[in-house]
Design an enzyme around this catalytic site. Sequence first.
Site, short mmCIF file in Angstrom:
data_model
loop_
_atom_site.label_atom_id
_atom_site.label_comp_id
_atom_site.label_asym_id
_atom_site.label_seq_id
_atom_site.Cartn_x
_atom_site.Cartn_y
_atom_site.Cartn_z
N HIS A 1 49.99 -3.90 30.03
CA HIS A 1 49.45 -2.53 29.93
C HIS A 1 47.94 -2.50 30.13
O HIS A 1 47.27 -3.52 30.04
CB HIS A 1 49.84 -1.87 28.60
CG HIS A 1 49.33 -2.54 27.36
ND1 HIS A 1 50.05 -3.48 26.65
CD2 HIS A 1 48.17 -2.38 26.66
CE1 HIS A 1 49.37 -3.87 25.59
NE2 HIS A 1 48.21 -3.23 25.57
N GLU B 1 48.88 4.28 18.55
CA GLU B 1 49.01 4.03 19.98
C GLU B 1 50.24 4.73 20.53
O GLU B 1 51.22 4.93 19.83
CB GLU B 1 49.09 2.53 20.27
CG GLU B 1 50.37 1.87 19.79
CD GLU B 1 50.50 0.41 20.26
OE1 GLU B 1 49.50 -0.31 20.20
OE2 GLU B 1 51.61 0.02 20.66
N GLN C 1 48.60 2.41 27.77
CA GLN C 1 48.54 2.50 26.31
C GLN C 1 47.36 3.40 25.95
O GLN C 1 46.23 3.15 26.38
CB GLN C 1 48.34 1.11 25.71
CG GLN C 1 48.23 1.07 24.20
CD GLN C 1 47.97 -0.35 23.71
OE1 GLN C 1 46.93 -0.93 24.00
NE2 GLN C 1 48.92 -0.90 22.98
N HIS D 1 40.95 -2.13 26.97
CA HIS D 1 41.36 -3.50 27.29
C HIS D 1 42.49 -3.49 28.31
O HIS D 1 43.11 -2.47 28.56
CB HIS D 1 41.79 -4.27 26.04
CG HIS D 1 43.01 -3.75 25.33
ND1 HIS D 1 42.96 -2.84 24.31
CD2 HIS D 1 44.33 -4.02 25.51
CE1 HIS D 1 44.17 -2.58 23.87
NE2 HIS D 1 45.04 -3.27 24.58
N GLU E 1 43.91 -8.67 26.24
CA GLU E 1 44.93 -8.93 25.22
C GLU E 1 46.05 -9.74 25.86
O GLU E 1 46.51 -9.40 26.95
CB GLU E 1 45.48 -7.58 24.72
CG GLU E 1 46.61 -7.70 23.71
CD GLU E 1 47.19 -6.33 23.33
OE1 GLU E 1 46.83 -5.32 23.93
OE2 GLU E 1 48.03 -6.30 22.42
CO CO Z 1 47.03 -3.27 23.93
#
Ligand code: CO
Length: 135
Positions: A8, A44, A55, A79, A129
């Site tokens: 994502h 989220e 996301q 991210h 991530e």
């Molecule tokens: Co994430």
Amino acid sequence: MFAYNLDHVALAVHDLDAAIDDYRRLFGGEPLHREVIEEQGVEEAMIAVGGSFVQLLRPLSEDTPVGRFLATRGEGLHHIALAVADIEGALEHLVRQGARLVDREPRIGGRGARIAFVHPRAFAGTLVELVESHS
Ligand code: CO
């Protein structure tokens, strides 16, 4: 080397409902998953886009990492998340390559997935991530 898939792309937003409405109006698509993650200080929403997700992250308060991010940098890219089958192995590899990690050990993120963050200094000023894939 490890095989990575784009899991994502995460955007920090002030208003989660408004961001979901914008996405729906502009691009279509509904959130498949919505979750408050107290430990990370976020709510989220995950919207499927092909084989990956967007996301959307709303901070639970100003005094959280995403809250501080919004205060200093405003809304936008927070991210990118890469899925990998062996998260410990990927972290070991990154350490051997001299990458600075935020998390030396995996922890539990949204949807119960094992995740770990790599410091933005490791790659193009972008927080990365790692997400352990279930396949
Ligand atoms: Co994430």
